[in-house]
Motif scaffolding. Structure first.
Motif, PDB file in Angstrom:
ATOM      1  N   GLN A  74       0.843  -1.199   0.000  1.00 22.20           N
ATOM      2  CA  GLN A  74       0.000   0.000   0.000  1.00 22.20           C
ATOM      3  C   GLN A  74       0.880   1.252   0.000  1.00 22.20           C
ATOM      4  O   GLN A  74       0.625   2.198  -0.746  1.00 22.20           O
ATOM      5  CB  GLN A  74      -0.920   0.000   1.224  1.00 22.20           C
ATOM      6  CG  GLN A  74      -1.908   1.138   1.218  1.00 22.20           C
ATOM      7  CD  GLN A  74      -2.884   1.046   2.388  1.00 22.20           C
ATOM      8  OE1 GLN A  74      -2.625   0.397   3.395  1.00 22.20           O
ATOM      9  NE2 GLN A  74      -4.011   1.712   2.240  1.00 22.20           N
ATOM     10  N   ALA A  77       2.158   1.983  -3.308  1.00 19.03           N
ATOM     11  CA  ALA A  77       1.084   2.207  -4.277  1.00 19.03           C
ATOM     12  C   ALA A  77       1.000   1.086  -5.310  1.00 19.03           C
ATOM     13  O   ALA A  77       0.749   1.322  -6.495  1.00 19.03           O
ATOM     14  CB  ALA A  77       1.249   3.568  -4.961  1.00 19.03           C
ATOM     15  N   ASP A  79      -0.833  -2.050  -7.137  1.00 23.08           N
ATOM     16  CA  ASP A  79      -2.244  -2.348  -7.388  1.00 23.08           C
ATOM     17  C   ASP A  79      -2.628  -3.649  -6.684  1.00 23.08           C
ATOM     18  O   ASP A  79      -1.791  -4.325  -6.077  1.00 23.08           O
ATOM     19  CB  ASP A  79      -2.550  -2.382  -8.887  1.00 23.08           C
ATOM     20  CG  ASP A  79      -1.869  -3.522  -9.635  1.00 23.08           C
ATOM     21  OD1 ASP A  79      -1.610  -4.593  -9.039  1.00 23.08           O
ATOM     22  OD2 ASP A  79      -1.595  -3.350 -10.837  1.00 23.08           O
ATOM     23  N   THR A  83      -0.205  -6.450  -5.051  1.00 22.32           N
ATOM     24  CA  THR A  83      -0.259  -6.628  -3.602  1.00 22.32           C
ATOM     25  C   THR A  83      -0.484  -8.090  -3.255  1.00 22.32           C
ATOM     26  O   THR A  83       0.183  -8.638  -2.374  1.00 22.32           O
ATOM     27  CB  THR A  83      -1.364  -5.746  -2.989  1.00 22.32           C
ATOM     28  OG1 THR A  83      -1.054  -4.379  -3.255  1.00 22.32           O
ATOM     29  CG2 THR A  83      -1.494  -5.961  -1.497  1.00 22.32           C
TER      30      THR A  83
END
Length: 192
Positions: A74, A77, A79, A83
């Motif tokens: 997270q 950043a 996606d 993740t």
């Protein structure tokens, strides 16, 4: 004349990593893991510097690392798919050994040789686990290169890096062999 070890050569000619996603319980207990770790630490090491260390990660620690991987994903950043991929080996793993490259500052042994030695520990650990009858897989992934993850999750110092995560367990099924390099394309025999 050299004394051959046909069983060892046959093992090396037929060895096959087992995908981590196919590994399950049981995993080796400490007594069974000790000779595997000992074999791994017999790796080539120019200068006898021991520029590596091992961290044994049980299922509870892997679960913590999965949560941290999600937090770091997270922060980076990533996606949703990235993740999930970053978390997967931690969320599904039962036992892994983190091989940490920890180079020593000495003039006579270049740092790159010490890093290669840590990579040799990874392969020796993988092969020792396979030779002991376990399934094993050498993984890395995006979190293996994220300084925030490495320091918070594994306690790595600034000069250290993760050479690999060796997952060990019982294989659900033997995977098919994969294509192997063509010796004619990869081996050169220069003439004098």
């Amino acid at each position: 004349m050299p004394t051959p070890n046909p069983a060892a050569l046959e093992f090396l000619l037929t060895r096959r990593s087992r995908p981590a996603k196919t590994l399950t319980l049981p995993v080796p207990e400490k007594a069974a893991l000790m000779p595997i770790l000992e074999a791994a630490l017999r790796t080539p090491d120019h200068g006898k510097l021991e520029p590596w260390r091992l961290i044994v990660l049980d299922q509870a620690k892997l679960a913590q690392l999965g949560d941290l991987a999600g937090q770091r994903a997270q922060a980076l950043a990533l996606d949703a798919a990235q993740t999930e991929k970053a978390r997967f080996q931690f969320d599904t793993g039962q036992l892994a050994i983190a091989v940490v490259s920890s180079p020593v500052e000495v003039a006579k042994v270049p740092q790159i040789e010490q890093v290669y030695s840590a990579g040799a520990v990874c392969l020796a650990l993988l092969n020792a686990a396979l030779a002991a009858g376990w399934g094993a897989n050498w993984l890395s992934g995006v979190m293996s290169h994220d300084r925030g993850f490495l320091s918070a999750g594994l306690g790595l110092q600034d000069h250290e890096a993760l050479a690999g995560l060796i997952h060990i367990g019982t294989e659900k099924f033997a995977p098919p062999d994969r294509p192997r390099p063509n010796l004619e394309e990869k081996v050169i025999w220069p003439s004098a």
